[in-house]
Design an enzyme around this catalytic site. Structure first.
Site, PDB file in Angstrom:
ATOM      1  N   ASN A 186      27.573  17.985  -2.512  1.00 36.40           N
ATOM      2  CA  ASN A 186      26.128  17.808  -2.359  1.00 36.40           C
ATOM      3  C   ASN A 186      25.468  19.137  -2.036  1.00 36.40           C
ATOM      4  O   ASN A 186      26.115  20.024  -1.488  1.00 36.40           O
ATOM      5  CB  ASN A 186      25.841  16.835  -1.202  1.00 36.40           C
ATOM      6  CG  ASN A 186      26.144  15.390  -1.573  1.00 36.40           C
ATOM      7  OD1 ASN A 186      25.779  14.936  -2.629  1.00 36.40           O
ATOM      8  ND2 ASN A 186      26.806  14.691  -0.673  1.00 36.40           N
ATOM      9  N   GLU A 234      37.122  20.558   5.158  1.00 38.72           N
ATOM     10  CA  GLU A 234      37.226  19.331   5.942  1.00 38.72           C
ATOM     11  C   GLU A 234      37.155  18.081   5.072  1.00 38.72           C
ATOM     12  O   GLU A 234      37.882  17.109   5.333  1.00 38.72           O
ATOM     13  CB  GLU A 234      36.155  19.300   7.028  1.00 38.72           C
ATOM     14  CG  GLU A 234      34.730  19.427   6.545  1.00 38.72           C
ATOM     15  CD  GLU A 234      33.762  19.682   7.690  1.00 38.72           C
ATOM     16  OE1 GLU A 234      33.515  18.756   8.468  1.00 38.72           O
ATOM     17  OE2 GLU A 234      33.258  20.801   7.798  1.00 38.72           O
ATOM     18  N   ALA A 235      36.314  18.082   4.031  1.00 37.42           N
ATOM     19  CA  ALA A 235      36.220  16.900   3.168  1.00 37.42           C
ATOM     20  C   ALA A 235      37.528  16.673   2.419  1.00 37.42           C
ATOM     21  O   ALA A 235      38.071  15.563   2.393  1.00 37.42           O
ATOM     22  CB  ALA A 235      35.059  17.050   2.194  1.00 37.42           C
ATOM     23  N   ARG A 274      26.937  23.937   8.952  1.00 40.39           N
ATOM     24  CA  ARG A 274      27.341  23.691   7.560  1.00 40.39           C
ATOM     25  C   ARG A 274      26.572  22.481   7.046  1.00 40.39           C
ATOM     26  O   ARG A 274      27.116  21.406   6.864  1.00 40.39           O
ATOM     27  CB  ARG A 274      28.848  23.460   7.486  1.00 40.39           C
ATOM     28  CG  ARG A 274      29.415  23.535   6.067  1.00 40.39           C
ATOM     29  CD  ARG A 274      30.760  22.857   5.972  1.00 40.39           C
ATOM     30  NE  ARG A 274      30.696  21.450   6.347  1.00 40.39           N
ATOM     31  CZ  ARG A 274      30.279  20.473   5.551  1.00 40.39           C
ATOM     32  NH1 ARG A 274      29.838  20.734   4.344  1.00 40.39           N
ATOM     33  NH2 ARG A 274      30.266  19.220   5.987  1.00 40.39           N
ATOM     34  N   TYR A 313      17.805  10.797   2.429  1.00 35.91           N
ATOM     35  CA  TYR A 313      19.178  11.273   2.580  1.00 35.91           C
ATOM     36  C   TYR A 313      19.411  12.276   1.452  1.00 35.91           C
ATOM     37  O   TYR A 313      18.483  12.844   0.906  1.00 35.91           O
ATOM     38  CB  TYR A 313      20.108  10.054   2.534  1.00 35.91           C
ATOM     39  CG  TYR A 313      21.541  10.282   2.944  1.00 35.91           C
ATOM     40  CD1 TYR A 313      21.875  11.072   4.048  1.00 35.91           C
ATOM     41  CD2 TYR A 313      22.581   9.677   2.237  1.00 35.91           C
ATOM     42  CE1 TYR A 313      23.196  11.253   4.417  1.00 35.91           C
ATOM     43  CE2 TYR A 313      23.894   9.850   2.609  1.00 35.91           C
ATOM     44  CZ  TYR A 313      24.201  10.645   3.696  1.00 35.91           C
ATOM     45  OH  TYR A 313      25.507  10.818   4.055  1.00 35.91           O
ATOM     46  N   LYS A 357      20.638  10.321   8.873  1.00 32.94           N
ATOM     47  CA  LYS A 357      21.823   9.465   9.045  1.00 32.94           C
ATOM     48  C   LYS A 357      21.467   8.212   9.842  1.00 32.94           C
ATOM     49  O   LYS A 357      21.865   7.097   9.484  1.00 32.94           O
ATOM     50  CB  LYS A 357      22.920  10.237   9.791  1.00 32.94           C
ATOM     51  CG  LYS A 357      23.605  11.299   8.960  1.00 32.94           C
ATOM     52  CD  LYS A 357      24.685  10.706   8.086  1.00 32.94           C
ATOM     53  CE  LYS A 357      25.413  11.798   7.322  1.00 32.94           C
ATOM     54  NZ  LYS A 357      26.481  11.274   6.476  1.00 32.94           N
ATOM     55  N   GLU A 384      28.416  15.693  12.837  1.00 35.58           N
ATOM     56  CA  GLU A 384      27.880  15.829  11.491  1.00 35.58           C
ATOM     57  C   GLU A 384      27.612  17.297  11.159  1.00 35.58           C
ATOM     58  O   GLU A 384      26.927  18.004  11.899  1.00 35.58           O
ATOM     59  CB  GLU A 384      26.568  15.036  11.378  1.00 35.58           C
ATOM     60  CG  GLU A 384      26.026  14.926   9.981  1.00 35.58           C
ATOM     61  CD  GLU A 384      26.889  14.040   9.098  1.00 35.58           C
ATOM     62  OE1 GLU A 384      26.993  14.344   7.895  1.00 35.58           O
ATOM     63  OE2 GLU A 384      27.458  13.050   9.598  1.00 35.58           O
ATOM     64  N   ASP A 385      28.162  17.756  10.046  1.00 35.79           N
ATOM     65  CA  ASP A 385      27.872  19.080   9.484  1.00 35.79           C
ATOM     66  C   ASP A 385      28.164  20.238  10.437  1.00 35.79           C
ATOM     67  O   ASP A 385      27.404  21.208  10.510  1.00 35.79           O
ATOM     68  CB  ASP A 385      26.421  19.138   8.998  1.00 35.79           C
ATOM     69  CG  ASP A 385      26.231  18.337   7.714  1.00 35.79           C
ATOM     70  OD1 ASP A 385      27.219  17.790   7.200  1.00 35.79           O
ATOM     71  OD2 ASP A 385      25.101  18.261   7.218  1.00 35.79           O
ATOM     72  N   ASN A 408      33.876  23.976   9.285  1.00 38.13           N
ATOM     73  CA  ASN A 408      35.209  23.409   9.083  1.00 38.13           C
ATOM     74  C   ASN A 408      36.100  23.538  10.307  1.00 38.13           C
ATOM     75  O   ASN A 408      36.709  22.568  10.759  1.00 38.13           O
ATOM     76  CB  ASN A 408      35.887  24.097   7.891  1.00 38.13           C
ATOM     77  CG  ASN A 408      35.371  23.584   6.565  1.00 38.13           C
ATOM     78  OD1 ASN A 408      34.598  22.628   6.514  1.00 38.13           O
ATOM     79  ND2 ASN A 408      35.775  24.216   5.488  1.00 38.13           N
ATOM     80  N   ARG A 442       0.834  -1.207   0.000  1.00 33.26           N
ATOM     81  CA  ARG A 442       0.000   0.000   0.000  1.00 33.26           C
ATOM     82  C   ARG A 442       0.868   1.257   0.000  1.00 33.26           C
ATOM     83  O   ARG A 442       0.646   2.187  -0.787  1.00 33.26           O
ATOM     84  CB  ARG A 442      -0.922   0.001   1.217  1.00 33.26           C
ATOM     85  CG  ARG A 442      -1.760   1.288   1.336  1.00 33.26           C
ATOM     86  CD  ARG A 442      -2.564   1.368   2.630  1.00 33.26           C
ATOM     87  NE  ARG A 442      -3.601   0.351   2.664  1.00 33.26           N
ATOM     88  CZ  ARG A 442      -3.647  -0.647   3.528  1.00 33.26           C
ATOM     89  NH1 ARG A 442      -2.694  -0.774   4.436  1.00 33.26           N
ATOM     90  NH2 ARG A 442      -4.625  -1.527   3.493  1.00 33.26           N
ATOM     91  N   ASP A 495      31.934  12.340  10.269  1.00 34.47           N
ATOM     92  CA  ASP A 495      31.631  11.712   8.982  1.00 34.47           C
ATOM     93  C   ASP A 495      32.058  12.580   7.808  1.00 34.47           C
ATOM     94  O   ASP A 495      32.480  12.065   6.772  1.00 34.47           O
ATOM     95  CB  ASP A 495      30.124  11.417   8.892  1.00 34.47           C
ATOM     96  CG  ASP A 495      29.777  10.618   7.654  1.00 34.47           C
ATOM     97  OD1 ASP A 495      30.441   9.598   7.404  1.00 34.47           O
ATOM     98  OD2 ASP A 495      28.862  11.028   6.917  1.00 34.47           O
ATOM     99  N   ASP A 496      31.973  13.911   7.952  1.00 35.75           N
ATOM    100  CA  ASP A 496      32.346  14.800   6.850  1.00 35.75           C
ATOM    101  C   ASP A 496      33.838  14.734   6.560  1.00 35.75           C
ATOM    102  O   ASP A 496      34.262  14.985   5.433  1.00 35.75           O
ATOM    103  CB  ASP A 496      31.951  16.242   7.185  1.00 35.75           C
ATOM    104  CG  ASP A 496      30.474  16.363   7.484  1.00 35.75           C
ATOM    105  OD1 ASP A 496      29.670  16.030   6.609  1.00 35.75           O
ATOM    106  OD2 ASP A 496      30.126  16.755   8.608  1.00 35.75           O
ATOM    107  N   ASN A 548      29.025   7.945  -2.040  1.00 35.63           N
ATOM    108  CA  ASN A 548      28.159   8.343  -0.936  1.00 35.63           C
ATOM    109  C   ASN A 548      28.700   7.787   0.376  1.00 35.63           C
ATOM    110  O   ASN A 548      28.999   6.585   0.472  1.00 35.63           O
ATOM    111  CB  ASN A 548      26.747   7.807  -1.208  1.00 35.63           C
ATOM    112  CG  ASN A 548      25.694   8.451  -0.351  1.00 35.63           C
ATOM    113  OD1 ASN A 548      25.892   8.637   0.842  1.00 35.63           O
ATOM    114  ND2 ASN A 548      24.567   8.777  -0.941  1.00 35.63           N
ATOM    115  N   ALA A 564      39.376  23.004  -0.191  1.00 35.02           N
ATOM    116  CA  ALA A 564      40.435  22.661   0.769  1.00 35.02           C
ATOM    117  C   ALA A 564      39.883  22.682   2.191  1.00 35.02           C
ATOM    118  O   ALA A 564      40.573  23.041   3.132  1.00 35.02           O
ATOM    119  CB  ALA A 564      41.601  23.644   0.635  1.00 35.02           C
TER     120      ALA A 564
END
Length: 582
Positions: free
Chosen positions: A422, A316-317, A167, A114, A185, A257-258, A261, A69, A280-281, A467, A314
């Site tokens: 993203n 954190e990622a 961020r 996500y 997450k 998370e987020d 920097n 359904r 995670d970043d 991802n 340049a």
């Protein structure tokens, strides 16, 4: 509503195929709790004994029919935000059904719960608000965080995802609207790796926002004040970390998370040796990007140590990925200095080189080089440095221009192009641009999903999505089950290797650099097993006895979506007499 419901759960062995879950709730509260609600799947016996008979239509439905359904209703919707609201509504009403629907169509629904749709949900959070999820802790609550944690109904939390909303993805400062990120997450913790949802706690730390639009928005739900950057902010984070560990234990996983920097790096340095924590970043992004490079080297036949990598961005990622690449190159025989020489970065102020006008911060200093010549643009940087791989993590949109992609194609037989920013509108280029301009020769990955690309000659490619969801659920599952207290970067290096190893030659030939997202459950469980083996072998695990069959242990522990029986555990006492013995 959830915070007022009290549920006592304990799984008991069952000699039949069913599972019993003991609950003290009866009547309407049982149906309002998403952990115990089964909708119309309550059996007649359950309805009678649990005091809900007559509150539901007489039909007893299977979970299969319920899922059908919801899936049918979802397919009628075209607006991603509408789908997000509908899915979150299922989660609020019937948790097991929500995860059943999500897990059965994970490739289709992950972009909804996500990235990229979760970013849109964050920007509209106050406008689409239905029911609160997670814990909202403000800077005004300093000195009382432990009592706020005590209000959370679950007492066996094993994983916390926390943001301060500064961020959010590539969208910037969204304040307390960032709550949708920890919620999303943790949905994937459960759907991908089987971490039980009652063990997960999403948290937003509201310290204000510098977003002018939100400060003027009557529907904004956070503090109407500028973001606090004083010592009070640091004290809040310290108190939060201490309160979580005091409440739930030293091995409680806390995922940052987020964060902005600057704060992301300093909190990782500050807390990683004291708590079970990761960012995670920085680390998750690094791990999935490295896995893509490891897969690409299989396609090219050139070892990682022979590649030159140029980053667009340049922050954190970029720095997280760069540092993990250095670790991987060192494991293959290069010195740290030799590995760093192969990595260049270009940010909003130009190439990271010595004596440039704009100062670099301490985290960037490791990748500052002598100037290679007159470099004014990113295209100049590509033509001068001649990288084998470009990795976009700037969140600034289409900066991998046609000329940049052409240059990469002329410099390399198989150019590596990772557009990882993203959400989708922030990606450095599209999959179609990358494949078309390089005549299908590139090895492409993106952060947000792109559909298959068919070239004019009929060749078809399935772009890989780099991802973080490939990494963080499996790592988290392993850490929780092993009792790890400090997560070092080698854990993420092992996760990268495990992910790259799971990519088949057939998938690589299709253009993929990662296994299909449809297989994410199996991918995550295998990563969990590999990481568990690693942390026990290296003496990082503190939960004993050590499982001998780690694969079997992980799979037996993983959450599944089948409904539990809520009937009392009734049984007979055979052969018992209540007459006096003569």
């Amino acid at each position: 509503m959830l915070s007022r419901l009290r549920t006592s759960w304990s799984l008991r062995p069952c000699v039949s195929v069913c599972r019993w879950a003991h609950t003290k709730e009866k009547g309407r509260p049982l149906m309002l709790n998403p952990r115990t609600n089964k909708g119309m799947a309550f059996t007649l016996q359950e309805r009678q004994i649990l005091g809900i008979h007559g509150m539901l239509p007489p039909k007893v439905e299977s979970q299969d029919l319920q899922a059908m359904r919801f899936q049918k209703n979802l397919k009628k919707m075209t607006d991603p935000l509408q789908k997000y609201i509908y899915l979150m509504g299922i989660q609020e009403r019937n948790e097991r059904l929500f995860y059943r629907v999500l897990m059965e169509d994970i490739e289709e629904l992950m972009p909804i719960v996500y990235t990229p749709t979760v970013g849109l949900a964050c920007t509209q959070y106050g406008h689409i608000f239905r029911r609160p999820k997670g814990l909202f802790i403000s800077i005004l609550d300093r000195g009382h965080i432990r009592s706020i944690l005590d209000n959370w109904p679950a007492t066996n939390v094993a994983a916390v995802v926390v943001t301060d909303g500064e961020r959010i993805l590539g969208l910037g400062d969204l304040g307390c609207y960032g709550m949708a990120i920890p919620v999303g997450k943790l949905c994937l913790y459960t759907a991908c790796a089987g971490i039980r949802p009652e063990k997960c706690l999403p948290v937003v730390l509201d310290v204000g926002t510098d977003n002018e639009t939100l400060l003027k928005d009557p529907f904004y739900m956070g503090l109407y004040q500028r973001r606090d950057r004083s010592q009070a902010y640091n004290d809040l984070i310290d108190e939060f970390m201490e309160a979580v560990v005091e409440k739930y234990g030293q091995d409680t996983l806390i995922q940052f998370e987020d964060f902005g920097n600057h704060n992301a790096f300093r909190f990782l340095r500050k807390y990683r040796e004291k708590y079970c924590t990761f960012n995670d970043d920085i680390q998750g992004t690094a791990s999935v990007a490295l896995a893509g490079l490891l897969a690409a080297q299989r396609a090219i036949g050139k070892p990682l140590t022979e590649h030159r990598v140029l980053f667009l961005g340049a922050g954190e990622a970029a720095l997280g990925i760069a540092n993990l690449i250095v670790m991987a190159m060192m494991e293959l025989g290069l010195t740290q200095a030799e590995a760093r020489e192969k990595i260049w970065m270009y940010d909003a102020h130009g190439l990271l080189v010595k004596d440039r006008e704009h100062k670099t911060d301490a985290n960037q200093e490791l990748f500052v080089h002598d100037s290679p010549g007159n470099v004014q643009t990113f295209l100049d940087a590509v033509n001068t440095i001649k990288p084998t791989a470009i990795i976009g993590v700037a969140g600034a949109g289409r900066l991998f221009t046609n000329d940049v992609i052409k240059a990469m194609g002329s410099l390399n037989e198989r150019p590596i192009i990772f557009a990882l920013s993203n959400p989708t509108n922030k990606a450095e280029c599209t999959a179609e641009e990358a494949y078309t301009i390089t005549d299908g020769r590139c090895l492409f990955a993106s952060g947000s999903p792109f559909g298959p690309v068919t070239l004019s000659d009929g060749r078809a490619f399935i772009p890989g999505q780099g991802n973080n969801v490939y990494i963080f659920p499996g790592v988290a599952m392993a850490v929780i089950l092993s009792g790890v207290r400090h997560i070092c970067d080698t854990v993420f290096l092992e996760a990268s290797k495990s992910l790259a190893e799971q990519l088949t030659d057939k998938e690589l030939a299709e253009g993929r650099l990662y296994p299909p997202l449809a297989n994410i459950r199996e991918v995550s469980l295998q990563i969990a097993v590999k990481v568990m083996e690693f942390v026990y072998a290296k003496g990082m695990a503190f939960r004993y006895p050590e499982p001998l069959d780690k694969n079997g242990f992980v799979r037996a522990t993983a959450f599944n979506t089948d409904y539990d029986s809520l009937l009392p555990d009734t049984y007979d006492w055979p052969g018992v007499s209540f007459s006096p013995i003569n």
